[in-house]
Motif scaffolding. Structure first.
Motif, short mmCIF file in Angstrom:
data_model
loop_
_atom_site.label_atom_id
_atom_site.label_comp_id
_atom_site.label_asym_id
_atom_site.label_seq_id
_atom_site.Cartn_x
_atom_site.Cartn_y
_atom_site.Cartn_z
N LEU A 66 0.84 -1.20 0.00
CA LEU A 66 0.00 0.00 0.00
C LEU A 66 0.87 1.24 0.00
O LEU A 66 1.92 1.27 0.65
N GLU A 67 0.42 2.25 -0.71
CA GLU A 67 1.07 3.55 -0.62
C GLU A 67 -0.03 4.58 -0.86
O GLU A 67 -0.83 4.44 -1.78
N PHE A 68 -0.06 5.62 -0.01
CA PHE A 68 -1.11 6.61 -0.18
C PHE A 68 -0.70 7.99 0.29
O PHE A 68 0.21 8.16 1.07
N GLU A 69 -1.44 8.95 -0.25
CA GLU A 69 -1.30 10.36 0.08
C GLU A 69 -2.48 10.77 0.93
O GLU A 69 -3.59 10.25 0.77
N ALA A 70 -2.28 11.73 1.81
CA ALA A 70 -3.35 12.30 2.63
C ALA A 70 -3.48 13.78 2.27
O ALA A 70 -2.50 14.51 2.34
N LYS A 71 -4.69 14.18 1.86
CA LYS A 71 -4.93 15.57 1.45
C LYS A 71 -6.15 16.11 2.18
O LYS A 71 -7.09 15.37 2.47
N GLU A 72 -6.13 17.41 2.42
CA GLU A 72 -7.25 18.09 3.06
C GLU A 72 -7.64 19.29 2.23
O GLU A 72 -6.82 19.85 1.51
N THR A 73 -8.92 19.68 2.36
CA THR A 73 -9.37 20.90 1.70
C THR A 73 -10.34 21.64 2.62
O THR A 73 -11.14 21.02 3.32
N PHE A 102 -3.62 4.96 -3.41
CA PHE A 102 -4.85 5.71 -3.22
C PHE A 102 -4.57 7.03 -2.51
O PHE A 102 -3.45 7.27 -2.04
N ILE A 103 -5.62 7.85 -2.44
CA ILE A 103 -5.54 9.14 -1.77
C ILE A 103 -6.71 9.23 -0.80
O ILE A 103 -7.84 8.88 -1.15
N LEU A 104 -6.43 9.68 0.42
CA LEU A 104 -7.49 9.99 1.37
C LEU A 104 -7.68 11.50 1.35
O LEU A 104 -6.70 12.25 1.48
N ILE A 105 -8.92 11.94 1.16
CA ILE A 105 -9.21 13.37 1.06
C ILE A 105 -10.25 13.74 2.11
O ILE A 105 -11.33 13.16 2.16
N TYR A 106 -9.88 14.72 2.96
CA TYR A 106 -10.77 15.17 4.03
C TYR A 106 -11.30 16.56 3.69
O TYR A 106 -10.54 17.47 3.38
#
Length: 162
Positions: A66-73, A102-106
């Motif tokens: 697994l490899e992922f990015e965490a992004k917020e807006t 994948f990317i987790l977006i909050y």
């Protein structure tokens, strides 16, 4: 608007959730920021950020990388320009090699967290993706206070990937 500690809320949420993982199923690590210190003067550190070769988090779950990015807006949309070219390329490479990228977006306005598989990202045509599109098209992660269940994410991803 300048956001103080940008990205720290989601990172804290992820780190709390990682601590609940069962070691027998897998593990996830936060990748440190790669930087070079230029100078230290009067308790002020000046540093240059170097190119990172990994995204925010890497791990292994039931034998799947697994490899992922965490992004917020703070906005009512997520701008795909917030994903750097090297991050996108790395997540695509992970997917190409049978891993889960994948990317987790909050969304702060709605206090909602979504999972965006790298395969789904490739299909998007617009750069600004409205919150309503996330609601209709992507997996919403159920938040439980200051954490969430990674098993829900991984089960979804592994069934989607394999």
């Amino acid at each position: 608007m300048i956001i103080k500690n940008k990205g720290m809320f989601l990172e804290t949420l992820i780190n709390n959730s990682i601590s609940l993982l069962n070691d027998n199923q897998g593990f996830i690590y936060k990748m440190p920021v790669n930087n070079s210190i230029i100078s230290i003067e009067d308790n002020i550190v000046t540093a240059r950020l170097n190119k990172n070769y990994f995204c925010d988090y890497i791990g292994l779950w039931n034998g799947v990388y697994l490899e992922f990015e965490a992004k917020e807006t703070e906005k009512e949309f997520f701008n795909l320009n917030n994903i750097k070219k090297n991050q996108l390329e790395k997540l695509l490479l992970v997917d190409k090699n049978s891993g889960c990228g994948f990317i987790l977006i909050y969304f702060h306005l709605y206090e909602k967290l979504f999972l965006l598989n790298i395969r789904e990202l490739k299909e998007l045509k617009n750069k600004k993706i409205p919150f309503s599109y996330f609601q209709d098209n992507f997996l919403e992660i159920n938040l439980n206070g200051i954490n969430f269940d990674f098993n829900e994410i991984f089960n979804h991803l592994v069934s989607y990937t394999l």
